[in-house]
Structure formats: structure tokens, C-alpha cells
Scaffold this motif. Structure first.
Motif, PDB file in Angstrom:
ATOM      1  N   ASP A  17       1.559  -3.663   3.994  1.00  0.00           N
ATOM      2  CA  ASP A  17       2.914  -3.401   3.343  1.00  0.00           C
ATOM      3  C   ASP A  17       4.027  -4.021   4.294  1.00  0.00           C
ATOM      4  O   ASP A  17       3.973  -4.054   5.538  1.00  0.00           O
ATOM      5  CB  ASP A  17       3.012  -1.756   3.436  1.00  0.00           C
TER       6      ASP A  17
ATOM      7  N   PHE B  76      -4.796  -1.975   8.939  1.00  0.00           N
ATOM      8  CA  PHE B  76      -3.342  -2.136   8.470  1.00  0.00           C
ATOM      9  C   PHE B  76      -2.856  -3.666   8.741  1.00  0.00           C
ATOM     10  O   PHE B  76      -3.081  -4.008   9.784  1.00  0.00           O
ATOM     11  CB  PHE B  76      -2.392  -1.244   8.873  1.00  0.00           C
TER      12      PHE B  76
ATOM     13  N   ILE C  85      -9.850   1.914   7.971  1.00  0.00           N
ATOM     14  CA  ILE C  85      -8.671   1.178   7.307  1.00  0.00           C
ATOM     15  C   ILE C  85      -8.109   0.207   8.054  1.00  0.00           C
ATOM     16  O   ILE C  85      -7.328   0.602   9.205  1.00  0.00           O
ATOM     17  CB  ILE C  85      -7.622   2.004   6.611  1.00  0.00           C
TER      18      ILE C  85
ATOM     19  N   VAL D 145      -5.465   3.441  -0.785  1.00  0.00           N
ATOM     20  CA  VAL D 145      -6.211   2.656   0.115  1.00  0.00           C
ATOM     21  C   VAL D 145      -7.098   3.682   0.677  1.00  0.00           C
ATOM     22  O   VAL D 145      -8.183   3.496   0.918  1.00  0.00           O
ATOM     23  CB  VAL D 145      -5.333   2.086   1.379  1.00  0.00           C
TER      24      VAL D 145
ATOM     25  N   ALA E 296      -5.016  -3.008   4.325  1.00  0.00           N
ATOM     26  CA  ALA E 296      -3.805  -2.220   3.731  1.00  0.00           C
ATOM     27  C   ALA E 296      -2.538  -3.264   4.113  1.00  0.00           C
ATOM     28  O   ALA E 296      -2.543  -3.150   5.433  1.00  0.00           O
ATOM     29  CB  ALA E 296      -3.799  -0.913   4.111  1.00  0.00           C
TER      30      ALA E 296
ATOM     31  N   VAL F 227      -1.553   5.090   7.960  1.00  0.00           N
ATOM     32  CA  VAL F 227      -2.753   4.406   8.118  1.00  0.00           C
ATOM     33  C   VAL F 227      -3.370   4.839   9.341  1.00  0.00           C
ATOM     34  O   VAL F 227      -4.729   5.525   9.310  1.00  0.00           O
ATOM     35  CB  VAL F 227      -2.945   2.914   7.775  1.00  0.00           C
TER      36      VAL F 227
ATOM     37  N   CYS G 232      -0.146   4.750   0.864  1.00  0.00           N
ATOM     38  CA  CYS G 232      -1.603   4.777   1.315  1.00  0.00           C
ATOM     39  C   CYS G 232      -2.615   5.568   0.520  1.00  0.00           C
ATOM     40  O   CYS G 232      -3.680   5.817   1.146  1.00  0.00           O
ATOM     41  CB  CYS G 232      -1.794   4.638   2.937  1.00  0.00           C
TER      42      CYS G 232
ATOM     43  N   SER H   3       4.136   2.449   6.657  1.00  0.00           N
ATOM     44  CA  SER H   3       2.837   2.743   5.998  1.00  0.00           C
ATOM     45  C   SER H   3       1.670   2.555   7.160  1.00  0.00           C
ATOM     46  O   SER H   3       0.708   3.105   6.908  1.00  0.00           O
ATOM     47  CB  SER H   3       2.732   1.760   5.195  1.00  0.00           C
TER      48      SER H   3
ATOM     49  N   CYS I 171       0.888  -0.926   0.037  1.00  0.00           N
ATOM     50  CA  CYS I 171       0.067   0.128  -0.112  1.00  0.00           C
ATOM     51  C   CYS I 171       0.731   1.440   0.061  1.00  0.00           C
ATOM     52  O   CYS I 171       0.417   2.366  -0.509  1.00  0.00           O
ATOM     53  CB  CYS I 171      -0.959  -0.017   1.121  1.00  0.00           C
TER      54      CYS I 171
END
Length: 283
Positions: A90, A114, A112, A76, A88, A99, A73, A95, A70
Motif C-alpha cells: 500500500d 508489508f 504477512i 490480506v 501486502a 500489518v 488489511c 497500512s 491492501c
């Protein structure tokens, strides 16, 4: 440590540095002007044009989506703002910090989620995602590891789910060799052997195939329906224009009209591609 593990460590180190202390102000601005942002991005930028083909923008609402790699981001965040339930992933924990900031500063219908670290080691439920996407993700993987990611993609997708990957395309060795000899951005020309070798040492991309034939064959091991859509054959000439509306006007024209080119010509000269996998093969 294996060569694959070494490459993963190089990737992680590179992206941790790239996204450390990332400022999300631009993303928040785009989310607050979402329609105008997407109207522009999906008609002038190859990655957005490619990934959002086929009415993808309107298909996201209420869907469960996983993005591999991602990065910063942005995508996303856009998908979540469009009403999707977004996971998401990564390799870089940086990242995940992006998020967290996005969730704190924007009222997504579904915050979102992660998924940190090595995607293959996360216990996500089988057949739980409507879409799995990646923007310039697969080409960071060595081919044996890519196969494991595609296998996991097939496991995670619902029976009617769809995977969409935007990736670079190298379908001509001659054009590729010319590309390496032209300096661009922070990449020196191959003519400057010492500088090129130093750059190559720090480059997170492994030496591997980026051809459409490769991704068609790789996908066919796990999916019945594989489509490769060339993107950027004409748009690549936008570099001849300066920054501004004149360049964007050319990009809009090029991306809209290059699909009219004969398939062989379009595939040979394209600089990128949308890879669509559907119809999971049950094994």
C-alpha cells in the motif's frame, strides 16, 4: 511535480489519514470466526463475492499472494489465515502499522510481509507469485500509471499465475450521470455545484474510464486470457431495504441469480466487476 505524481500524493495523504490508528479488533474477531465470516461475506457483499468466486477460498492454501492496495488489511489477513504466504502493498505506511499489529496478535502460518510505498519501485522477484489481487485498487490510478502496474503484475506472476481485481464498473454514461446527481454518504449531489466541487477537490479518485471495455483492452496487452465478470446488477437494489437479515437475504438471492441475466443486460447495468487476467504474454 507531474499530474500523476500529484494524484499519488493525494492518494497517500487520504489513506494515511483513513487508516491512522486503525483498530484491528474487528479483523481479529473475523479471523477467529473465519468460516462463518467468509460464508456471510462471500454471499452478501459484492467485493467479497466477486474476488472469492471460482473456489478462490480453497485455492489459497500454500500459495504466494500479493495484494495491491491492501488498505485496512482485512483481505490480506483473511488470505494469510487461509494458509497463503501473503505480501501486502500500500502507498500508505499506516497500512504497514496494521500489518505489524496483525502479525503480533494472530498466529499466521506465514506472517504477512508489508511492501511499503510505490509498488513499482520495489524489487520483487519475477515470476514469484501464484496470485496478485486488488480490491478497488486499479481505479485509483491514472491510466498511464495503471498500465505500468499491469506490466509489473505480468512480470511478477508465475507462468500459470492469476491476477484478480475487483473494480467499479461504469458501462453506461446515462446511468453514471444519474449516479452523480444522487447524494450518497459524504458525496453531495451534482445539483449542488459548490458542494460537489469542494468534494471533488478532495476526492482521491482520478477522472478516468471504469468501463469493462477499458480493462479488457488494458489487460490484453499483457495477458492472453482476459475475463470480465459483472457483479452487482441486481444487488444494487438492496439499498431499497433497511439494514438487517431481510436486506442480506435479498443480497444473497441477487448475487446468486444475476449471472443468469443476458450478458449485454448484465454488463450494461452492473455497478462493479471482477477482472481476471491469466496467461502472461512473454515480451
Amino acid at each position: 511535480m507531474s499530474h500523476t505524481d500529484q494524484n499519488q500524493e493525494k492518494n497517500k495523504e487520504h489513506f494515511e489519514k483513513l487508516y491512522a490508528n486503525y483498530n484491528i479488533s474487528n479483523i481479529l474477531h473475523w479471523l477467529n470466526h473465519l468460516d462463518s465470516f467468509l460464508d456471510s461475506a462471500t454471499t452478501t457483499e459484492t467485493s467479497w463475492f466477486a474476488l472469492y468466486q471460482g473456489n478462490f477460498r480453497n485455492r489459497l492454501k500454500g500459495k504466494k499472494v500479493l495484494e495491491m492496495g491492501c488498505g485496512d488489511c482485512t483481505n490480506v489477513a483473511v488470505m494469510a489465515a487461509l494458509g497463503a504466504e501473503v505480501y501486502a502493498n500500500d502507498i500508505a505506511s499506516a497500512s504497514g502499522e496494521i500489518v505489524r499489529k496483525l502479525n503480533e496478535n494472530y498466529a499466521f502460518k506465514h506472517p504477512i510481509i508489508f511492501v511499503e510505498g510505490d509498488f513499482l519501485n520495489n524489487e520483487l522477484a519475477a515470476q514469484s507469485f501464484d496470485f496478485i489481487v486488488g480490491k478497488a485498487f486499479l481505479h485509483h490510478l491514472e491510466i498511464p500509471l495503471e498500465r505500468e502496474f499491469l506490466r509489473e503484475t505480468a512480470r511478477l506472476l508465475k507462468p500459470d499465475g492469476e491476477a484478480r481485481f475487483f473494480e467499479p464498473a461504469v458501462n453506461s454514461r446515462i446511468l453514471d450521470e444519474i449516479r452523480w446527481h444522487i447524494p450518497i454518504g459524504g458525496r453531495p449531489s451534482k445539483f449542488d455545484k459548490a458542494a460537489f466541487a469542494k468534494w471533488k477537490e478532495s476526492d482521491p479518485h482520478p477522472d478516468r474510464s471504469f468501463s469493462s471495455k477499458h480493462w479488457k483492452k488494458a489487460g490484453a496487452a499483457f495477458f492472453n486470457d482476459v475475463r470480465i465478470i459483472p457483479v452487482g446488477t441486481l444487488e444494487r437494489f438492496s439499498r431499497l431495504f433497511g439494514w438487517g437479515e431481510r436486506r442480506n437475504k435479498f443480497k444473497r438471492w441477487a448475487l446468486k441469480n444475476e449471472k443468469r441475466l443476458p450478458w449485454a443486460l448484465n454488463s450494461f447495468f452492473t455497478r462493479s466487476q471482477l477482472i481476471v487476467y491469466k496467461g502472461v504474454i512473454i515480451k
